[in-house]
Design an enzyme around this catalytic site. Structure first.
Site, PDB file in Angstrom:
ATOM      1  N   ASP A  17     -24.485  45.923  -6.573  1.00 52.49           N
ATOM      2  CA  ASP A  17     -25.211  45.240  -7.637  1.00 52.49           C
ATOM      3  C   ASP A  17     -26.030  46.179  -8.511  1.00 52.49           C
ATOM      4  O   ASP A  17     -26.438  45.802  -9.600  1.00 52.49           O
ATOM      5  CB  ASP A  17     -26.149  44.179  -7.051  1.00 52.49           C
ATOM      6  N   CYS A  18     -26.326  47.373  -8.018  1.00 51.43           N
ATOM      7  CA  CYS A  18     -27.208  48.251  -8.777  1.00 51.43           C
ATOM      8  C   CYS A  18     -26.924  49.701  -8.427  1.00 51.43           C
ATOM      9  O   CYS A  18     -26.122  50.003  -7.529  1.00 51.43           O
ATOM     10  CB  CYS A  18     -28.680  47.920  -8.498  1.00 51.43           C
ATOM     11  N   CYS A  21     -27.154  50.965  -4.758  1.00 46.87           N
ATOM     12  CA  CYS A  21     -25.985  50.710  -3.907  1.00 46.87           C
ATOM     13  C   CYS A  21     -25.023  51.893  -3.996  1.00 46.87           C
ATOM     14  O   CYS A  21     -24.522  52.389  -2.976  1.00 46.87           O
ATOM     15  CB  CYS A  21     -25.275  49.429  -4.339  1.00 46.87           C
ATOM     16  N   CYS A 366     -44.764  45.654   2.324  1.00 45.84           N
ATOM     17  CA  CYS A 366     -43.383  45.447   1.894  1.00 45.84           C
ATOM     18  C   CYS A 366     -43.342  45.253   0.377  1.00 45.84           C
ATOM     19  O   CYS A 366     -44.003  44.360  -0.155  1.00 45.84           O
ATOM     20  CB  CYS A 366     -42.801  44.219   2.583  1.00 45.84           C
ATOM     21  N   CYS A 368     -41.685  43.769  -1.723  1.00 45.13           N
ATOM     22  CA  CYS A 368     -40.753  42.711  -2.129  1.00 45.13           C
ATOM     23  C   CYS A 368     -40.961  42.316  -3.589  1.00 45.13           C
ATOM     24  O   CYS A 368     -40.019  42.224  -4.356  1.00 45.13           O
ATOM     25  CB  CYS A 368     -40.928  41.510  -1.212  1.00 45.13           C
ATOM     26  N   ASP A 410     -24.945  46.295 -39.545  1.00 46.65           N
ATOM     27  CA  ASP A 410     -23.608  46.276 -40.137  1.00 46.65           C
ATOM     28  C   ASP A 410     -23.489  44.876 -40.736  1.00 46.65           C
ATOM     29  O   ASP A 410     -23.422  43.893 -40.002  1.00 46.65           O
ATOM     30  CB  ASP A 410     -22.552  46.506 -39.062  1.00 46.65           C
ATOM     31  N   THR A 412     -21.319  42.943 -42.185  1.00 42.11           N
ATOM     32  CA  THR A 412     -20.218  41.997 -42.014  1.00 42.11           C
ATOM     33  C   THR A 412     -20.352  41.230 -40.706  1.00 42.11           C
ATOM     34  O   THR A 412     -20.349  41.818 -39.638  1.00 42.11           O
ATOM     35  CB  THR A 412     -18.878  42.733 -42.042  1.00 42.11           C
TER      36      THR A 412
END
Length: 558
Positions: A17-18, A21, A366, A368, A410, A412
């Site tokens: 996921d990141c 990992c 922790c 978290c 841009d 367009t």
């Protein structure tokens, strides 16, 4: 220089996921003998490395990755670097293991709080809290144990496991269950952010056609896999087909829709000698194209590679937290250990009391909230952008946007509607209504954006196109058809000038309209120009308001 021995192998890896990992996988595999040049791409869910099978078997590599808590499957046997592959389709978050864990622990937490608030049974609520904490921490503990065996002892999973177990030991089961639940929520949010990014890569890959019409030297045409095309080969691109490879037109002239690659809404007229890009769409005539880049190096493949690199670049705040955690987690564990042993040993304190306090320190220490805050905020920003039509490539881009002081547009499709409309009708040798009826008749069967705009203008005016026959496209120039036994052409001013039907006054009027940024077409027969129609991609209704809002924020615009 160290000689690289062995072959390059690649695997599909799920559950990443990141960037942390990928870092865990890189560190663990780097400790294996015979493994070198490890490359892990989170967005493509792909891992490749150089492997000497005499020292380490591929199965050992797979076992190491699985110990870290990731899924792994062999992608090929001996792969060199190839074109970036689109990641596979992903299941909904609630059908993943992490999603199911969040749902289960959330339900147990809700049940425990319901029992606690009702006052029915304190023991039952404590047991339910304990069940939620234990069930939630088991997969986290497995990943922590796998990382420990892989030589990465200090991970957020390890600290979460120690904190949750410590909370249960000191009797704070409710806190343990809540901490584990919040950590699981943070992981799901990280997964959602990564999934959105991978969906963008899949959309890019879908732009590429899967097959191509390869032309042999004897003129025969055979359908082949587009990925097998090599530089120097010739392909036939039929009207409406996507161009299968980067190349150069050798014959044919047509309008090419480059919006899938450049975002430009108006097709560009191209002919022999012009370059074309893989994934763009051929217009109204067949083209012969000589391939100049292999599939691994075409425009779409390079865009995908750049997107993956952008996704892999973590936000500065995420990188800071990652560096901070490397020192913070061992420091918290060491501080808790010192709190547990020093007072009893040096001051005669009660062992039970100080062990309790050490576990409380672990629970309080922790990180978290810190871990959850960044992915949650990034996920929220990505979602908010997507709802407003913005594709934001990762947290690093979000933080960079916050420091931006100028915006380059841009025009367009951004400041404009992205489609041409008729702005002026100049009658020369026919009334305006008849001019539109003739032009709509010639362009009625064409799918060109300018043709659609002319037909739409006639419909809006309630004008019925005249009967036409023998209509055909003039690639790169316009279209023609027979109306009332006259051959009528709707084409570019240069074509009308070549045919000798555009006089000086008409040329001056066409030049004036083109100077205003408009595209001009001339309606003419064999003898004279009947009139001019000017078209332009008009500004969006809210463009001025948007630019004003940016200026009000102190932003410059270009």
């Amino acid at each position: 220089m160290e000689q690289i021995v062995g072959h390059r192998h690649s695997w599909a890896v799920t559950g990443m996921d990141c960037g942390s990992c990928a870092a865990r996988i890189d560190t663990a595999l780097g400790r294996l003998a015979g493994v070198s040049d490890v490359q892990v791409t989170v967005m493509a869910q792909r891992m490749s490395l150089q492997l000497d099978p005499a020292l380490t078997a591929p199965e050992e590599v797979e076992a190491t990755v699985r110990k870290l808590g990731f899924g792994v499957a062999r992608a090929d046997q001996t792969a060199d670097r190839a074109a970036p592959a689109a990641p596979p389709a992903e299941p909904a978050w609630h059908s993943t293991a992490k999603g199911r864990l969040v749902i289960l622990t959330g339900l147990l937490l809700a049940a425990a709080w319901a029992v606690k608030l009702s006052g029915a049974s304190e023991t039952l609520s404590e047991l339910t809290f304990a069940a939620a904490g234990v069930i939630g921490v088991i997969p986290v503990a497995r990943r922590a144990w796998g990382a420990l065996r892989g030589g990465v002892p200090f991970t957020i999973e390890a600290l979460m496991t120690i904190a949750a177990i410590g909370a249960v030991i000191i009797g704070a089961v409710e806190e343990a269950a809540l901490v584990v639940f919040l950590f699981a929520v943070g992981e799901v949010l990280e997964g959602l952010a990564a999934s959105r990014a991978r969906a963008g890569i899949r959309a890019l890959a879908d732009v590429m056609p899967k097959t191509a019409l390869r032309m042999a030297k004897d003129g025969t045409v055979r359908q082949v896999d587009a990925a097998t095309l090599a530089p120097g080969e010739a392909v036939l691109v039929r009207p409406g087909d996507r161009i299968p490879a980067d190349g150069c037109i050798t014959s044919g002239r047509s309008g090419v829709d480059e919006s899938p690659v450049t975002g430009e809404s108006m097709p560009r007229e191209k002919g022999p000698g012009d370059t074309v890009h893989a994934g763009t769409i051929n217009g109204d005539a067949a083209l012969s194209v000589r391939v100049t880049r292999a599939g691994a190096d075409n425009t779409i493949a390079r865009i995908i590679a750049m997107v993956e690199e952008a996704e892999a670049s973590r936000a500065p705040t995420e990188r800071f937290i990652d560096r901070f955690a490397r020192y913070y987690m061992p420091a918290v564990v060491l501080a808790a250990l010192l709190v547990a042993v020093l007072p009893p040993l040096l001051g005669g304190g009660d062992w039970d009391t100080w062990i309790y306090r050490a576990l409380a320190l672990l629970l309080i220490g922790c990180p978290c909230a810190l871990v959850i805050s960044v992915p949650a905020s990034i996920s929220s920003a990505l979602s908010a952008g997507a709802r407003r039509g913005l594709l934001i490539k990762g947290g690093a881009v979000i933080e960079a946007m916050a420091r931006a002081r100028h915006v380059a547009f841009d025009k367009t499709g951004t400041l404009t509607e992205g489609r041409p409309v008729v702005t002026d009708t100049v009658a020369l040798a026919a009334p305006e209504a008849e001019l539109l009826a003739i032009a709509a008749a010639v362009e009625g069967a064409s799918g060109h954006p300018l043709a659609r705009a002319i037909v739409a203008r006639a419909e809006a005016r309630g004008i019925t196109p005249l009967p036409a026959r023998d209509a055909r496209a003039l690639p790169g120039l316009g279209a023609e058809a027979t109306i009332k036994d006259r051959r009528i052409t709707v084409g570019a001013p240069r074509l009308a000038q070549e045919m000798g039907v555009l006089d000086g006054a008409a040329r001056a009027r066409a030049a004036q309209l083109e100077a205003a940024g408009k595209t001009v077409v001339v309606i003419f027969d064999e003898a004279a120009a009947l009139g001019l129609i000017a078209l332009r991609d008009e500004p969006r209704a809210d463009a001025t308001q948007a630019l004003g809002a940016l200026h009000g924020m102190g932003m410059g615009t270009v």
